[in-house]
Design a protein around this motif. Structure first.
Motif, PDB file in Angstrom:
ATOM      1  N   GLY A  99      20.921   9.605   0.069  1.00 62.79           N
ATOM      2  CA  GLY A  99      22.185   9.760   0.783  1.00 62.79           C
ATOM      3  C   GLY A  99      22.314   8.788   1.950  1.00 62.79           C
ATOM      4  O   GLY A  99      23.379   8.210   2.180  1.00 62.79           O
ATOM      5  N   ALA A 100      21.198   8.585   2.690  1.00 58.89           N
ATOM      6  CA  ALA A 100      21.217   7.666   3.832  1.00 58.89           C
ATOM      7  C   ALA A 100      21.453   6.232   3.374  1.00 58.89           C
ATOM      8  O   ALA A 100      22.170   5.464   4.028  1.00 58.89           O
ATOM      9  CB  ALA A 100      19.897   7.765   4.597  1.00 58.89           C
ATOM     10  N   ALA A 101      20.864   5.861   2.233  1.00 56.63           N
ATOM     11  CA  ALA A 101      21.048   4.509   1.708  1.00 56.63           C
ATOM     12  C   ALA A 101      22.496   4.293   1.280  1.00 56.63           C
ATOM     13  O   ALA A 101      23.081   3.228   1.532  1.00 56.63           O
ATOM     14  CB  ALA A 101      20.100   4.268   0.530  1.00 56.63           C
ATOM     15  N   LEU A 102      23.082   5.301   0.648  1.00 58.23           N
ATOM     16  CA  LEU A 102      24.486   5.185   0.231  1.00 58.23           C
ATOM     17  C   LEU A 102      25.404   5.078   1.442  1.00 58.23           C
ATOM     18  O   LEU A 102      26.376   4.319   1.440  1.00 58.23           O
ATOM     19  CB  LEU A 102      24.871   6.391  -0.634  1.00 58.23           C
ATOM     20  CG  LEU A 102      24.220   6.451  -2.023  1.00 58.23           C
ATOM     21  CD1 LEU A 102      24.566   7.763  -2.711  1.00 58.23           C
ATOM     22  CD2 LEU A 102      24.672   5.264  -2.875  1.00 58.23           C
ATOM     23  N   TRP A 103      25.095   5.840   2.483  1.00 53.96           N
ATOM     24  CA  TRP A 103      25.897   5.774   3.706  1.00 53.96           C
ATOM     25  C   TRP A 103      25.829   4.379   4.320  1.00 53.96           C
ATOM     26  O   TRP A 103      26.822   3.837   4.805  1.00 53.96           O
ATOM     27  CB  TRP A 103      25.389   6.816   4.698  1.00 53.96           C
ATOM     28  CG  TRP A 103      26.157   6.844   5.993  1.00 53.96           C
ATOM     29  CD1 TRP A 103      27.275   7.569   6.273  1.00 53.96           C
ATOM     30  CD2 TRP A 103      25.865   6.098   7.190  1.00 53.96           C
ATOM     31  NE1 TRP A 103      27.706   7.329   7.556  1.00 53.96           N
ATOM     32  CE2 TRP A 103      26.843   6.423   8.141  1.00 53.96           C
ATOM     33  CE3 TRP A 103      24.868   5.181   7.532  1.00 53.96           C
ATOM     34  CZ2 TRP A 103      26.855   5.874   9.423  1.00 53.96           C
ATOM     35  CZ3 TRP A 103      24.872   4.642   8.807  1.00 53.96           C
ATOM     36  CH2 TRP A 103      25.859   4.982   9.736  1.00 53.96           C
ATOM     37  N   ALA A 104      24.631   3.782   4.299  1.00 55.23           N
ATOM     38  CA  ALA A 104      24.425   2.469   4.908  1.00 55.23           C
ATOM     39  C   ALA A 104      25.129   1.351   4.149  1.00 55.23           C
ATOM     40  O   ALA A 104      25.333   0.261   4.698  1.00 55.23           O
ATOM     41  CB  ALA A 104      22.928   2.160   4.991  1.00 55.23           C
ATOM     42  N   VAL A 105      25.489   1.595   2.893  1.00 54.14           N
ATOM     43  CA  VAL A 105      26.221   0.580   2.129  1.00 54.14           C
ATOM     44  C   VAL A 105      27.514   0.203   2.852  1.00 54.14           C
ATOM     45  O   VAL A 105      27.917  -0.966   2.878  1.00 54.14           O
ATOM     46  CB  VAL A 105      26.525   1.091   0.704  1.00 54.14           C
ATOM     47  CG1 VAL A 105      27.498   0.153   0.000  1.00 54.14           C
ATOM     48  CG2 VAL A 105      25.237   1.214  -0.102  1.00 54.14           C
ATOM     49  N   ILE A 179      18.606  -1.325  -1.777  1.00 51.39           N
ATOM     50  CA  ILE A 179      18.176  -1.098  -3.159  1.00 51.39           C
ATOM     51  C   ILE A 179      16.786  -0.477  -3.193  1.00 51.39           C
ATOM     52  O   ILE A 179      16.529   0.487  -3.930  1.00 51.39           O
ATOM     53  CB  ILE A 179      18.203  -2.409  -3.964  1.00 51.39           C
ATOM     54  CG1 ILE A 179      19.655  -2.866  -4.175  1.00 51.39           C
ATOM     55  CG2 ILE A 179      17.500  -2.242  -5.310  1.00 51.39           C
ATOM     56  CD1 ILE A 179      19.784  -4.252  -4.768  1.00 51.39           C
ATOM     57  N   VAL A 180      15.886  -1.019  -2.379  1.00 44.72           N
ATOM     58  CA  VAL A 180      14.527  -0.475  -2.330  1.00 44.72           C
ATOM     59  C   VAL A 180      14.541   0.951  -1.805  1.00 44.72           C
ATOM     60  O   VAL A 180      13.817   1.821  -2.316  1.00 44.72           O
ATOM     61  CB  VAL A 180      13.615  -1.368  -1.464  1.00 44.72           C
ATOM     62  CG1 VAL A 180      12.321  -0.657  -1.123  1.00 44.72           C
ATOM     63  CG2 VAL A 180      13.320  -2.668  -2.201  1.00 44.72           C
ATOM     64  N   ALA A 181      15.354   1.229  -0.791  1.00 45.59           N
ATOM     65  CA  ALA A 181      15.452   2.593  -0.269  1.00 45.59           C
ATOM     66  C   ALA A 181      15.924   3.545  -1.371  1.00 45.59           C
ATOM     67  O   ALA A 181      15.412   4.670  -1.510  1.00 45.59           O
ATOM     68  CB  ALA A 181      16.411   2.641   0.920  1.00 45.59           C
ATOM     69  N   GLY A 182      16.893   3.091  -2.182  1.00 44.10           N
ATOM     70  CA  GLY A 182      17.375   3.918  -3.286  1.00 44.10           C
ATOM     71  C   GLY A 182      16.312   4.156  -4.338  1.00 44.10           C
ATOM     72  O   GLY A 182      16.162   5.272  -4.850  1.00 44.10           O
ATOM     73  N   VAL A 183      15.554   3.101  -4.670  1.00 45.72           N
ATOM     74  CA  VAL A 183      14.481   3.243  -5.657  1.00 45.72           C
ATOM     75  C   VAL A 183      13.397   4.199  -5.150  1.00 45.72           C
ATOM     76  O   VAL A 183      12.890   5.052  -5.895  1.00 45.72           O
ATOM     77  CB  VAL A 183      13.861   1.861  -5.980  1.00 45.72           C
ATOM     78  CG1 VAL A 183      12.600   2.031  -6.825  1.00 45.72           C
ATOM     79  CG2 VAL A 183      14.873   0.991  -6.719  1.00 45.72           C
ATOM     80  N   MET A 184      13.047   4.078  -3.867  1.00 39.19           N
ATOM     81  CA  MET A 184      12.043   4.967  -3.292  1.00 39.19           C
ATOM     82  C   MET A 184      12.521   6.418  -3.301  1.00 39.19           C
ATOM     83  O   MET A 184      11.741   7.349  -3.518  1.00 39.19           O
ATOM     84  CB  MET A 184      11.712   4.526  -1.863  1.00 39.19           C
ATOM     85  CG  MET A 184      10.948   3.212  -1.791  1.00 39.19           C
ATOM     86  SD  MET A 184      10.735   2.628  -0.101  1.00 39.19           S
ATOM     87  CE  MET A 184       9.650   3.892   0.548  1.00 39.19           C
ATOM     88  N   ALA A 185      13.809   6.588  -3.068  1.00 38.74           N
ATOM     89  CA  ALA A 185      14.373   7.934  -3.116  1.00 38.74           C
ATOM     90  C   ALA A 185      14.239   8.529  -4.515  1.00 38.74           C
ATOM     91  O   ALA A 185      13.838   9.688  -4.685  1.00 38.74           O
ATOM     92  CB  ALA A 185      15.834   7.897  -2.686  1.00 38.74           C
TER      93      ALA A 185
END
Length: 215
Positions: A99-105, A179-185
């Protein structure tokens, strides 16, 4: 069959009482707590969602190792219940990071690639050592397996952070970091589901036993 099951249960329980297992958990707990503090500060200061994601993973793992130490030597039922809690925690943290990665987009800026790379390398060395130390315990019960999965995921995540730092440096954009944050999630969510599935399998036979006794 019954004797074999009892022997297997006894063997697994004795492994959780192994001083080497407890010592490995204490070391892993210390490493993860220290790296959480370092990465959360660096992640916020450097504006990196990948570093923040990795820091939250360190925090979750430190809590998981503490739980594992608390239930080491207990009956399989309690260890499986602890694994359920750890699996759920890992999955929830993964959802938060996603969710945090999507927000940061839409609202994030470009992180500091140099800081990401340096901190990511230090974290990789720390986690590689922990993962190697815990490798021998990867085939135990759900609780022991959860510890191995957490350590493995950390090492993979650190490699990804270093690659993201290189990507941010090369492109001048935040996309590699996000992208990496999303993959780690997703890795955290997947690992949590694996732990939960195995823990439920370990709890199922006892659950059926209670049902039969009640009848």
């Amino acid at each position: 069959m019954a004797c074999g099951d009892c022997c297997a249960s006894s063997s697994t329980k004795s492994r959780t009482n192994d001083p080497r297992w407890r010592r490995a958990l204490w070391i892993a707990l210390g490493v993860n707590a220290a790296m959480f503090a370092a990465e959360i500060v660096a992640g916020v200061a450097g504006g990196s969602k990948a570093l923040q994601a990795d820091a939250l993973d360190f925090l979750g793992d430190a809590a998981n190792y503490a739980i594992s130490l608390g239930v080491a030597g207990m009956a399989l039922t309690w260890r499986a219940r602890a694994a359920l809690l750890k699996g759920a925690t890992l999955a929830v943290l993964g959802l938060y990071v996603l969710g945090a990665a999507l927000w940061a987009v839409w609202h994030g800026g470009v992180p500091h690639a140099e800081m990401m790379g340096i901190v990511g390398l230090v974290a990789l060395l720390a986690n590689a050592g922990v993962a190697l130390m815990l490798y021998r315990f990867r085939t135990g019960d759900a609780n022991m397996r959860s510890v191995w999965i957490c350590s493995r995921n950390d090492a993979i995540g650190n490699i990804a952070v270093v690659l993201a730092a290189a990507g941010v440096f090369g492109t001048g954009t935040a996309w590699p970091d996000l992208i990496v944050a999303g993959v780690m999630a997703m890795l955290g969510i997947s690992g949590g589901v694996q732990i939960i599935v195995q823990a439920r399998r370990e709890l199922a036979p006892e659950g059926r036993g209670y049902a039969v006794a009640a009848e």
